[in-house]
Design a protein around this motif. Structure first.
Motif, mmCIF file in Angstrom:
data_model
loop_
_atom_site.group_PDB
_atom_site.id
_atom_site.type_symbol
_atom_site.label_atom_id
_atom_site.label_comp_id
_atom_site.label_asym_id
_atom_site.label_seq_id
_atom_site.Cartn_x
_atom_site.Cartn_y
_atom_site.Cartn_z
ATOM 1 N N LEU A 208 43.342 100.489 14.961
ATOM 2 C CA LEU A 208 44.467 100.036 14.130
ATOM 3 C C LEU A 208 45.092 101.207 13.368
ATOM 4 O O LEU A 208 46.315 101.366 13.345
ATOM 5 N N THR A 407 53.265 91.312 12.538
ATOM 6 C CA THR A 407 52.774 92.669 12.841
ATOM 7 C C THR A 407 51.345 92.842 12.345
ATOM 8 O O THR A 407 50.482 93.369 13.066
ATOM 9 N N LEU A 411 47.998 93.555 14.656
ATOM 10 C CA LEU A 411 47.153 94.726 14.394
ATOM 11 C C LEU A 411 45.723 94.321 14.085
ATOM 12 O O LEU A 411 44.764 94.934 14.578
ATOM 13 N N THR A 414 43.266 93.465 16.947
ATOM 14 C CA THR A 414 42.701 94.556 17.760
ATOM 15 C C THR A 414 41.194 94.640 17.527
ATOM 16 O O THR A 414 40.749 94.785 16.400
ATOM 17 N N THR A 451 47.795 94.618 22.020
ATOM 18 C CA THR A 451 48.337 95.045 20.724
ATOM 19 C C THR A 451 49.657 95.788 20.858
ATOM 20 O O THR A 451 50.668 95.412 20.254
#
Length: 477
Positions: A208, A407, A411, A414, A451
């Protein structure tokens, strides 16, 4: 005669004199061991050389070196290929590990697979990968910045903990569905369900952070919030994992209370005694303006002691390494130096070995019927709904825009390396069966792979919306 010519002449005379004397000495001693002469007469020099080569190739050190060369070579190739399609290197390295395992090399080229990765030699790869993971978890701990956490503490608590509890709950529901068919015979339901829950809940903080850096979001409000939430998620998830391991090792929740109590005491000691002490030592070295090898060796000793203690009380050495990194002095210069010294060799050398070891334990060909395929899809869907849905919804509730909320959700979804670490712990403890391990590895790969494309899609959609709004406003005006 020049000085250089004189020196060269002296060197030649010295070589000849000592060479003759050494030859005479060896020739005089041959008679002491006549069997050498017999062996030499029966075997040609070339055959002796070939025999020596075969013996050298059969040694454990040579096997390990060949395995490392193959692993690193495959990792570099797949990292390069996945970077070309906009994916982080970690995806390529995980895929390289699976390709080298029974899923591909072992299936299509069994002779090559069993020649390179003999069963008895994998212990060495496992040990090296564990050392690499200890170092890597220390680096992850160093990346946790309490200043960022304090700035966004309320929002990050809501986002990160929603991103843990929602997938954790869905993981337990999935465990109820999967227990009878996929749990090993000796595994009780509680440790099985807890491991499924924690495997759904983990975020790959390093992946990330690197995605945020690549997209130049480091110092934006969105980037800071995402990093702070992921850091909070990591700390909470690894504390939960420590408790889950303690319960799994003890067998029941009641008998695990001693390990949990030791864990709590250990965390209190690290934060309220070890951390202030290290801070004082760090301040002393900062005033000197240099961080020398003595302080680095002291920090390394602290890392090893922490990892050893947590391994001893039954909550895994990786947790101790992570906490050791977290409590290091907050001085950015020190953390930067420590990361530079540890991170490069860990990422370039040790982690590919871990991915290869994971790949050697992952046989995706075990997912060989529609029931298992559907189970795999179910786990992926539940993982995405829990993590992405939980984080995006909670981010929106605390006041973020839909763009930023989605968003953050993507993230936080992940999983990457951190997921594989947790899965390997569960697999080695015998809590996860080989088919379920393969399913969860695919889930980790899929949620990490999605991602970057998902972020591009979100940006594209919201850019279109903004353009439509601008066009509409221009028409009205």
């Amino acid at each position: 005669m020049t000085k250089n010519e004189k020196d060269f002449l002296i060197y030649i005379i010295m070589l000849l004199a000592f060479g003759i004397l050494i030859f005479i000495g060896l020739k005089s001693g041959i008679s002491l061991h006549p069997s050498n002469e017999t062996l030499r007469s029966n075997t040609s020099s070339f055959a002796t050389f070939i025999l020596t080569l075969k013996e050298n190739l059969g040694t454990s050190v040579m096997k390990l070196l060949i395995q490392i060369i193959v692993i690193l070579f495959a990792s570099r190739i797949f990292s390069f290929l996945f970077n070309k399609i906009g994916q982080p290197s970690v995806i390529g390295e995980i895929v390289a590990g699976i390709i080298l395992g029974p899923s591909f090399l072992g299936h299509f080229f069994p002779n090559a697979f069993h020649t390179i990765f003999t069963k008895d030699s994998l212990v060495n790869i496992q040990l090296l990968s564990q050392i690499g993971l200890i170092l890597y978890m220390f680096v992850i701990g160093l990346e946790v910045d309490f200043k960022i956490l304090k700035k966004k503490i309320n929002e990050t608590l809501v986002i990160s903990h929603a991103g843990i509890f929602a997938p954790f709950l869905l993981g337990i529901l999935a465990a109820i569905f999967a227990y009878k068919e996929y749990a090993p015979a000796h595994t009780a339901f509680i440790p099985f369900a807890l491991f499924i829950g924690i495997s759904m809940s983990i975020t790959a903080f390093p992946v990330l952070a690197r995605i945020i850096q690549e997209r130049k979001l480091d110092y934006t409000p969105l980037g800071v919030l995402a990093i702070a939430s992921a850091a909070n998620d990591d700390v909470t998830a690894w504390c939960l994992l420590a408790i889950v391991i303690a319960i799994a090792q003890a067998g029941t929740i009641t008998s695990s209370l001693f390990a949990v109590a030791c864990t709590i005491l250990y965390i209190l000691f690290m934060f309220f005694i070890a951390r202030p002490l290290l801070k004082k030592i760090g301040t002393y070295y900062s005033k000197k303006g240099i961080i020398d090898k003595y302080f680095i060796s002291l920090a390394s000793l602290g890392l090893l002691l922490s990892a050893t203690f947590t391994q001893m009380i039954g909550i895994h050495a990786l947790f101790g390494a992570f906490i050791a990194g977290v409590i290091m002095p907050s001085d950015h210069q020190f953390r930067h130096i420590m990361k530079d010294k540890v991170e490069d060799v860990t990422l370039a050398f040790f982690l590919p070995l871990f991915f290869a070891y994971t790949g050697l334990n992952t046989n995706i060909l075990l997912i060989n019927n529609w029931s298992m395929v559907l189970t795999c899809i179910l786990f992926i869907i539940l993982a995405i709904i829990g993590k992405f849905g939980g984080c995006a919804t909670s981010a929106r509730l605390v006041g973020e825009t839909w763009h930023d909320s989605l968003t953050i959700g993507i993230l936080m979804n992940t999983r990457g390396l951190m997921e594989l670490v947790a899965l390997n712990i569960g697999y080695e403890m015998g809590i996860l069966s080989q088919p379920l391990f393969a399913i969860l590895v695919i889930m980790a790969l899929f949620t990490t792979f999605m991602t970057t494309p998902s972020l591009h899609l979100i940006t594209k959609l919201f850019t279109k919306e903004e353009n439509k709004e601008k066009t509409h406003n221009l028409k009205e005006s």
